[in-house]
Design an enzyme around this catalytic site. Structure first.
Site, PDB file in Angstrom:
ATOM      1  N   TYR A 145     -15.245 -28.088 -11.330  1.00 12.82           N
ATOM      2  CA  TYR A 145     -15.068 -27.956 -12.789  1.00 12.82           C
ATOM      3  C   TYR A 145     -13.603 -27.864 -13.194  1.00 12.82           C
ATOM      4  O   TYR A 145     -13.259 -27.090 -14.088  1.00 12.82           O
ATOM      5  CB  TYR A 145     -15.787 -26.705 -13.309  1.00 12.82           C
ATOM      6  CG  TYR A 145     -17.249 -26.621 -12.951  1.00 12.82           C
ATOM      7  CD1 TYR A 145     -18.161 -27.537 -13.469  1.00 12.82           C
ATOM      8  CD2 TYR A 145     -17.721 -25.634 -12.095  1.00 12.82           C
ATOM      9  CE1 TYR A 145     -19.500 -27.462 -13.157  1.00 12.82           C
ATOM     10  CE2 TYR A 145     -19.074 -25.551 -11.773  1.00 12.82           C
ATOM     11  CZ  TYR A 145     -19.951 -26.456 -12.304  1.00 12.82           C
ATOM     12  OH  TYR A 145     -21.280 -26.377 -11.993  1.00 12.82           O
ATOM     13  N   TYR A 194     -29.246 -24.167 -18.186  1.00 11.62           N
ATOM     14  CA  TYR A 194     -28.487 -24.768 -17.091  1.00 11.62           C
ATOM     15  C   TYR A 194     -29.365 -24.773 -15.842  1.00 11.62           C
ATOM     16  O   TYR A 194     -29.904 -23.723 -15.457  1.00 11.62           O
ATOM     17  CB  TYR A 194     -27.193 -23.988 -16.803  1.00 11.62           C
ATOM     18  CG  TYR A 194     -26.470 -24.545 -15.599  1.00 11.62           C
ATOM     19  CD1 TYR A 194     -25.668 -25.681 -15.708  1.00 11.62           C
ATOM     20  CD2 TYR A 194     -26.636 -23.975 -14.329  1.00 11.62           C
ATOM     21  CE1 TYR A 194     -25.054 -26.229 -14.600  1.00 11.62           C
ATOM     22  CE2 TYR A 194     -26.015 -24.519 -13.209  1.00 11.62           C
ATOM     23  CZ  TYR A 194     -25.223 -25.638 -13.355  1.00 11.62           C
ATOM     24  OH  TYR A 194     -24.619 -26.187 -12.261  1.00 11.62           O
ATOM     25  N   ASP A 226     -36.871 -21.009 -13.533  1.00 10.55           N
ATOM     26  CA  ASP A 226     -35.667 -21.148 -12.707  1.00 10.55           C
ATOM     27  C   ASP A 226     -35.012 -19.766 -12.629  1.00 10.55           C
ATOM     28  O   ASP A 226     -34.298 -19.352 -13.534  1.00 10.55           O
ATOM     29  CB  ASP A 226     -34.728 -22.190 -13.333  1.00 10.55           C
ATOM     30  CG  ASP A 226     -33.470 -22.397 -12.505  1.00 10.55           C
ATOM     31  OD1 ASP A 226     -33.236 -21.623 -11.560  1.00 10.55           O
ATOM     32  OD2 ASP A 226     -32.706 -23.343 -12.818  1.00 10.55           O
ATOM     33  N   LYS A 265     -28.749 -18.745  -5.248  1.00  4.90           N
ATOM     34  CA  LYS A 265     -27.696 -17.768  -5.535  1.00  4.90           C
ATOM     35  C   LYS A 265     -27.742 -16.523  -4.624  1.00  4.90           C
ATOM     36  O   LYS A 265     -27.159 -16.565  -3.563  1.00  4.90           O
ATOM     37  CB  LYS A 265     -27.733 -17.377  -7.018  1.00  4.90           C
ATOM     38  CG  LYS A 265     -27.390 -18.551  -7.968  1.00  4.90           C
ATOM     39  CD  LYS A 265     -25.987 -18.458  -8.521  1.00  4.90           C
ATOM     40  CE  LYS A 265     -25.435 -19.792  -8.993  1.00  4.90           C
ATOM     41  NZ  LYS A 265     -26.134 -20.417 -10.123  1.00  4.90           N
TER      42      LYS A 265
HETATM   43  C1  LIG Z   1     -26.421 -22.000 -10.305  1.00  3.49           C
HETATM   44  C2  LIG Z   1     -27.715 -22.412 -10.876  1.00  3.49           C
HETATM   45  C3  LIG Z   1     -28.342 -23.613 -10.492  1.00  3.49           C
HETATM   46  C4  LIG Z   1     -27.698 -24.589  -9.527  1.00  3.49           C
HETATM   47  O1  LIG Z   1     -27.534 -24.040  -8.261  1.00  3.49           O
HETATM   48  P1  LIG Z   1     -26.507 -24.751  -7.244  1.00  3.49           P
HETATM   49  O2  LIG Z   1     -26.715 -24.010  -5.969  1.00  3.49           O
HETATM   50  O3  LIG Z   1     -25.144 -24.569  -7.822  1.00  3.49           O
HETATM   51  O4  LIG Z   1     -26.899 -26.178  -7.148  1.00  3.49           O
HETATM   52  C5  LIG Z   1     -29.563 -23.914 -11.054  1.00  3.49           C
HETATM   53  N1  LIG Z   1     -30.162 -23.093 -11.936  1.00  3.49           N
HETATM   54  C6  LIG Z   1     -29.596 -21.930 -12.324  1.00  3.49           C
HETATM   55  C7  LIG Z   1     -30.315 -21.053 -13.290  1.00  3.49           C
HETATM   56  C8  LIG Z   1     -28.349 -21.561 -11.828  1.00  3.49           C
HETATM   57  O5  LIG Z   1     -27.777 -20.419 -12.231  1.00  3.49           O
END
Ligand SMILES: *Cc1c(COP(=O)(O)O)cnc(C)c1O
Length: 427
Positions: A18, A146, A240, A269
């Protein structure tokens, strides 16, 4: 800043995340981490306010995780997952399924959050194809959301903030809506779902908090509304929880607060406690069944090379041990109280439009940050690692952070935001 040699040499070869490489400042070289501390090459120590993009929930270098990974490293750093099995992955799948709502029993491992979301999308779409139902390939996703940076996930991120404009023609169109949070948006949402249901495979949402889209909170009524709509139109509801999972919102997972079960949950994460890349897509038995058939073409065709990497699975198992043996959720609630108290003074600062806290997430929203780079380096000068984005300064510390460290973080956020110079845009 001292240069350890490799930094300026490698600077000609590295491409940063980024970042506008023409203007990006040289990053700070780090030599060590410990707990909530980041040790720089020149000996300075920063208090980490964001736990390395929300991953290091137990702080860095937790001895229990280190030990588990070291042991696994000795026995078997990696083995392919096709046709071979290993204990760390099978144990982890069993334990993750036990933490999910009843009926979400099937775990597919990948190596990043974006790919975990892509797998969830693929499952929702292919389940329809396996049933002979064509044309249900779109997702309903939300403004401010996101879900990743890969092409399939970019297409379900916020249309303004995401990269829709840039890659416009290359991204498949989905149905984007504001989150249904009051009477008016709910009515609009209901109409939209009804109109598009015939082409929708699923609904995807970040439950309770939209993270990278701006740390915007939503609520359990909204999530229950999505569940009802998904049930009514036979859509796959995907939570998610890549950001919200593992105690961040105050419960182990966000779905627990809404007391509803999604059909698919994605995790990454903090899954390995910030140790190594690993992600999981956890699927309900109902949607899993759509792939069972004597026909090999109805299998889920996905399999990352490093799927279920044993080091990552060992770290994730050790991380789950810590959630069982050390009271992280109480720590999250203590952090919540400390953030409320500590960030409260920011409300009175000029330029601050909102201060909000949920679990171990504290957000100070500004009208505008004219010069984010200047603001970031000011935080470093004050000895903390905080990384504002857009108009947001936020704290998502390790759940193990000490009271003193957290108070220092809050005080420095207030002090730095009092300086105001970053409001002006650098020319
Ligand atoms: C960080 C994130 C992603 C993407 O994960 P990466 O390991 O960076 O590909 C997808 N969804 C959410 C809610 C996120 O915070």
């Amino acid at each position: 800043m001292s240069d350890p040699g490799w930094l300026t040499q490698g600077w000609n070869h590295i491409w940063l995340p980024y970042a506008q490489m023409q203007t990006a400042p040289l990053p700070m070289p780090v030599v060590r981490t410990e707990g909530s501390r980041i040790v720089l090459a020149d000996g300075r120590v920063l208090i980490d306010g964001i736990a390395s993009w929300w991953t290091a929930c137990h702080g860095y270098n937790h001895p229990h995780i280190r030990e588990a990974v070291a042991k696994q490293l000795e026995a078997m750093p990696h083995i392919m997952f096709g046709g071979l099995a290993h204990e760390p992955a099978y144990r982890l799948a069993t334990r993750l399924a036990a933490l999910m709502p009843a009926g979400l029993d099937r775990v597919f491992f990948t190596d990043s959050g974006s790919v975990a979301v892509e797998v969830a999308m693929k499952i929702a779409v292919q389940a329809r194809l396996n049933h002979g139902e064509k044309g249900r390939t779109k997702f309903l996703a939300f403004h401010g959301g996101y879900h990743g940076d890969t092409f399939a996930t970019m297409a379900i991120c916020d249309p303004e903030e995401g990269m829709h404009a840039l890659f416009g023609g290359m991204l498949p169109p989905h149905v984007m809506a504001p989150l249904p949070r009051d009477g008016a948006t709910r009515a609009a949402f209901d109409l939209l779902v009804e109109r598009h249901a015939h082409e929708l495979a699923g609904i995807i949402v970040e439950p309770l908090v939209q993270g990278a889209g701006g740390m915007v909170f939503n609520d359990t009524d909204t999530l229950r509304h999505l569940r009802a709509a998904a049930d009514h139109f036979g859509l796959t509801l995907i939570f998610d929880e890549i950001f919200t999972g593992f105690g961040r919102t105050g419960t182990m997972f966000a779905y627990q607060q809404a007391a509803i079960a999604p059909d698919i949950v994605t995790l990454s994460k903090a899954l390995t406690g910030g140790t190594s890349p690993l992600a999981a897509t956890i699927v309900s038995n109902d949607w899993f069944k759509a792939f069972l058939s004597p026909d090999p073409a109805k299998a889920l065709m996905h399999g990352p090379t490093f799927m279920a990497n044993p080091l990552g699975c060992a770290a994730a198992n050790a991380s789950l041990d810590l959630f069982e043996t050390e009271d992280r959720l109480t720590q999250a609630r203590t952090i919540e109280t400390a953030l409320r108290v500590g960030l409260q003074p920011c409300r009175s600062l000029p330029g601050v439009v909102d201060v909000r806290v949920m679990g171990a997430i504290g957000v100070v929203q500004l009208a505008v940050i004219g010069d984010p780079a200047a603001l970031r380096s000011e935080f470093i000068k004050h000895g903390v690692w905080v990384r504002p984005f857009r108009n947001i300064v936020y704290l998502t510390p390790a759940l193990t952070i000490s009271d003193d460290e957290l108070q220092t973080l809050c005080r420095i956020v207030f002090e730095v935001l009092s300086e105001q110079f970053f409001f002006a845009k650098k020319d």
